[in-house]
Design a protein around this motif. Sequence first.
Motif, PDB file in Angstrom:
ATOM      1  N   GLU A 377      -7.681 -95.714 106.560  1.00 50.35           N
ATOM      2  CA  GLU A 377      -9.116 -95.795 106.299  1.00 50.35           C
ATOM      3  C   GLU A 377      -9.931 -94.667 106.918  1.00 50.35           C
ATOM      4  O   GLU A 377     -10.863 -94.164 106.316  1.00 50.35           O
ATOM      5  N   GLN A 378      -9.550 -94.261 108.156  1.00 49.15           N
ATOM      6  CA  GLN A 378     -10.393 -93.264 108.813  1.00 49.15           C
ATOM      7  C   GLN A 378     -10.398 -91.895 108.137  1.00 49.15           C
ATOM      8  O   GLN A 378     -11.308 -91.118 108.343  1.00 49.15           O
ATOM      9  N   ILE A 379      -9.374 -91.607 107.329  1.00 47.91           N
ATOM     10  CA  ILE A 379      -9.427 -90.318 106.646  1.00 47.91           C
ATOM     11  C   ILE A 379      -9.603 -90.469 105.140  1.00 47.91           C
ATOM     12  O   ILE A 379      -9.629 -89.493 104.404  1.00 47.91           O
ATOM     13  N   PHE A 380      -9.738 -91.713 104.697  1.00 46.92           N
ATOM     14  CA  PHE A 380      -9.869 -91.940 103.261  1.00 46.92           C
ATOM     15  C   PHE A 380     -11.307 -91.738 102.814  1.00 46.92           C
ATOM     16  O   PHE A 380     -12.230 -92.308 103.370  1.00 46.92           O
TER      17      PHE A 380
ATOM     18  N   SER B   7     -13.207 -98.896  96.828  1.00 51.09           N
ATOM     19  CA  SER B   7     -12.364 -97.757  96.449  1.00 51.09           C
ATOM     20  C   SER B   7     -11.002 -97.942  97.081  1.00 51.09           C
ATOM     21  O   SER B   7     -10.894 -98.317  98.239  1.00 51.09           O
ATOM     22  N   ILE B   8      -9.968 -97.709  96.303  1.00 50.24           N
ATOM     23  CA  ILE B   8      -8.591 -97.931  96.765  1.00 50.24           C
ATOM     24  C   ILE B   8      -7.792 -96.639  96.612  1.00 50.24           C
ATOM     25  O   ILE B   8      -7.850 -95.997  95.564  1.00 50.24           O
ATOM     26  N   PHE B   9      -7.059 -96.291  97.664  1.00 48.93           N
ATOM     27  CA  PHE B   9      -6.183 -95.118  97.593  1.00 48.93           C
ATOM     28  C   PHE B   9      -4.825 -95.548  97.057  1.00 48.93           C
ATOM     29  O   PHE B   9      -4.265 -96.536  97.527  1.00 48.93           O
ATOM     30  N   VAL B  66      -8.448 -99.211 101.771  1.00 46.75           N
ATOM     31  CA  VAL B  66      -9.622 -99.463 100.935  1.00 46.75           C
ATOM     32  C   VAL B  66     -10.871 -99.021 101.683  1.00 46.75           C
ATOM     33  O   VAL B  66     -10.882 -98.933 102.911  1.00 46.75           O
ATOM     34  N   LYS B  67     -11.890 -98.782 100.921  1.00 45.82           N
ATOM     35  CA  LYS B  67     -13.151 -98.382 101.522  1.00 45.82           C
ATOM     36  C   LYS B  67     -14.254 -98.991 100.673  1.00 45.82           C
ATOM     37  O   LYS B  67     -14.151 -99.039  99.453  1.00 45.82           O
ATOM     38  N   GLU B  68     -15.301 -99.456 101.344  1.00 42.64           N
ATOM     39  CA  GLU B  68     -16.425 -99.954 100.592  1.00 42.64           C
ATOM     40  C   GLU B  68     -17.443 -98.832 100.483  1.00 42.64           C
ATOM     41  O   GLU B  68     -17.765 -98.181 101.482  1.00 42.64           O
TER      42      GLU B  68
END
Lengths: 443, 143
Positions: A377-380, B7-9, B66-68
């Motif tokens: 998460e921290q680099i995404f 968002s999903i990697f 994931v990221k919001e």
Amino acid sequence: MIWNKEMECLPREERRALQLYRLRRTLRRVYETIPAYRRRFDETGVTPDDLHHLEDLQKFPFTSKNDLRDNYPFGLFGSPLKDVVRIHSSSGTTGKPVVVGYTREDVDIWAESVARAIFCSGGGPDDIIQVAYGYGLFTGGLGLHYGGEKVGATVVPISGGNTKRQVMLFEDFGVTILACTPSYALCIAEMMEEMKVDHSKLKLGAAILGAEPWSNSMRNEIEQRMGVKAYDIYGLSEIIGPGVGCECECQDGLHICDDHFIPEIVDPDTGEVLPEGEKGELVFTCVTKQAFPTIRFRTHDISRLTSEPCRCGRTTMRMERISGRTDDMLIIRGVNVFPSQIESVLMQIEETEPYYLIVVDKRGTLDELEIRVEVREQIFSDEVRKLEELQRKIRREIESVLGISAVIRLVEPKTIERSIGKATRVVDRRTLENGPETGGKAS
Amino acid sequence: MKLRQISIFLENRAGRSAEIIGILGRAGVNIRAIALADTADFGIIRLIVDKTDKALEALKNEGITVKETQVIAVEIPDRPGALAAILNILGKAGINVEYLYGFLDRVEDKAIIVFRFEDIDQALRILTKEGYQVLNGSRVHDM
């Protein structure tokens, strides 16, 4: 042909007497002139006067790569800079690189060592030697260059790269000896095939190859595809550069210039000196160099020694070709790479403990370095552009630290296998028939 | 006015998007809008769902990155030239669009465009001033 028959064929007892004399002189000199060595000797409780026999060398402390780094840049120099005529440096590891210096006499000792290697490989004044090792701070190019000039050969200082031109000069100049890394030799062989150059029409007869571990099957391949006899040359800048040892026509171990560099084999775990013939870590002591007289340097290279005289007539100590490493160092395209260097680059970028996997493989004939980085998460970022920027940034940083390019692959978390809490950091897919797969562990 | 987007990697390999979307299905999360951006190596799935928190929790439990992010949804007429018109306005105002994707409103017969802006507040001001209908979050999440 033997370059220096007197030294290379010296009877065993005379050789040992010479070594003892030179060793005693060197130990005294480093004790008196290099404070870091004096401190280490004092800590260990030895003085140069404790050396009565050659075997007493084992009472003296080792020198590690870290010791060299801690004294960056000139702390272990035994000569003032005004007497130093040359500096070389090995690839930087985490922190500082290792810097070595040479006086004019040292450069000559080096040229002498390489001259012996060239004669070992059947070369001489009538030869045209194409030096396709890199020139620069790396010792490969200039080492072979000076040795070639010393024997009176014609030296072609083409350096690495520009592979088409390498082949063109074979044809145009009638080059007889190629000197480069084994993987680059294969790369040139491939180019020859692509350019439809028939090796039987070339004058090329020998290849002096080193600076990275290679197997006998690789040797066979090079010999067949290039129509040469391939000789293994060994060396490291911490000792002098290429020429510490080289194979002769018997291809039965490398002749060490042991009147200049005394070899030992030690148990990599305990540091105990092992009896002749046993496999262990190579340790070298320089007994003639002035500017950088390394004492008991731990090479981390695994080999074994024999003092049996060789069929070629030389009586030097011989070392078996390197079969592996005792640490997690990788040699990629001739460059030393430690996983910790890659880790620290990622750590700086991610500002947290990175999860990564180093995959080394052969693409065609050249080593390829791939680094898989887990995207957490921290680099995404949810923007493709930013992730690609991150990829480029890692690639740039890695290249500036290691000096070689890497393919950076962003992967999902937890896709890199973890074994008992610790991740496996290195997968080396290049096969070395002698050596174990270098399965480095996280530090 | 702002929408919660997930968002999903994901790595670019066969079957991976099915696995990830499957997690949402099992968690009882319904997808309102979806877009996939991809490169040779990796991709990013962007989603608007009905139960954002539940979706985030389910994905994180599976160890997925994931990221919001915040986006806005704008209603535009469903006819040729409508998207060009709004993009023109944004362009003239110097608003940078990071990405966008669209879907149709089943009930209202309108097109809905989801925008990600560098400066979301500035974009909101311009769009409201120009009379665009910026949908509020609950309306889209509960569609």
